[in-house]
Design a protein around this motif. Structure first.
Motif, mmCIF file in Angstrom:
data_model
loop_
_atom_site.group_PDB
_atom_site.id
_atom_site.type_symbol
_atom_site.label_atom_id
_atom_site.label_comp_id
_atom_site.label_asym_id
_atom_site.label_seq_id
_atom_site.Cartn_x
_atom_site.Cartn_y
_atom_site.Cartn_z
ATOM 1 N N GLY A 5 7.403 14.800 14.139
ATOM 2 C CA GLY A 5 6.578 13.934 14.975
ATOM 3 C C GLY A 5 6.109 12.694 14.233
ATOM 4 N N PRO A 6 5.342 11.871 14.922
ATOM 5 C CA PRO A 6 4.831 10.640 14.308
ATOM 6 C C PRO A 6 3.742 10.953 13.275
ATOM 7 C CG PRO A 6 3.844 10.956 16.454
ATOM 8 C CD PRO A 6 4.880 12.040 16.299
ATOM 9 N N HIS A 7 3.460 9.988 12.419
ATOM 10 C CA HIS A 7 2.384 10.109 11.429
ATOM 11 C C HIS A 7 1.071 10.392 12.160
ATOM 12 C CE1 HIS A 7 0.107 9.330 7.784
ATOM 13 N NE2 HIS A 7 -0.667 8.545 8.494
ATOM 14 N N ILE A 8 0.319 11.325 11.679
ATOM 15 C CA ILE A 8 -0.959 11.671 12.303
ATOM 16 C C ILE A 8 -2.057 10.875 11.597
ATOM 17 C CG2 ILE A 8 -2.610 13.502 12.795
ATOM 18 C CD1 ILE A 8 -0.197 15.439 12.740
ATOM 19 N N PRO A 9 -2.708 9.934 12.293
ATOM 20 C CA PRO A 9 -3.739 9.125 11.654
ATOM 21 C C PRO A 9 -5.035 9.915 11.475
ATOM 22 C CG PRO A 9 -3.575 8.544 13.957
ATOM 23 C CD PRO A 9 -2.487 9.548 13.681
ATOM 24 N N THR A 10 -5.834 9.466 10.529
ATOM 25 C CA THR A 10 -7.152 10.056 10.356
ATOM 26 C C THR A 10 -8.127 9.377 11.306
ATOM 27 O OG1 THR A 10 -7.707 8.480 8.631
ATOM 28 C CG2 THR A 10 -6.783 10.572 7.923
ATOM 29 N N TYR B 154 8.289 18.553 9.863
ATOM 30 C CA TYR B 154 7.540 17.965 10.976
ATOM 31 C C TYR B 154 8.253 16.704 11.412
ATOM 32 C CZ TYR B 154 3.831 15.628 13.576
ATOM 33 O OH TYR B 154 3.104 14.998 14.553
ATOM 34 N N TRP C 80 -4.275 8.312 2.766
ATOM 35 C CA TRP C 80 -3.551 9.033 3.817
ATOM 36 C C TRP C 80 -2.870 8.048 4.761
ATOM 37 C CZ3 TRP C 80 -1.972 13.779 5.138
ATOM 38 C CH2 TRP C 80 -1.561 13.990 6.459
ATOM 39 N N THR D 108 4.708 13.736 2.450
ATOM 40 C CA THR D 108 5.114 13.958 3.833
ATOM 41 C C THR D 108 5.138 15.448 4.137
ATOM 42 O OG1 THR D 108 7.432 14.011 3.189
ATOM 43 C CG2 THR D 108 6.554 11.882 3.889
#
Length: 55
Positions: free
Chosen positions: A35-40, A33, A21, A29
């Motif tokens: 916005g920025p990449h959503i980290p885990t 959306y 991820w 992707t």
């Protein structure tokens, strides 16, 4: 892979899925959306323990 699928995985599989991820290699992707990449979240520094299935 959906969250409920990760609940049935081993710690190695969860670790690998998190790495995939974060690197963008496996999950693609989100279209639409902007916005920025959503980290885990970071994994804990201890071994994960299954909680078992209670119904």
């Amino acid at each position: 892979m959906r969250l409920h699928s990760l609940l049935l995985c081993s710690q190695d599989e969860i670790t690998r899925a998190r790495e995939d991820w974060m690197s963008g290699d496996r999950f693609g992707t989100g279209h639409g959306y902007d916005g920025p990449h959503i980290p885990t979240p970071a994994l804990p520094g201890v071994a994960l323990k299954p909680r078992g299935r209670v119904r």
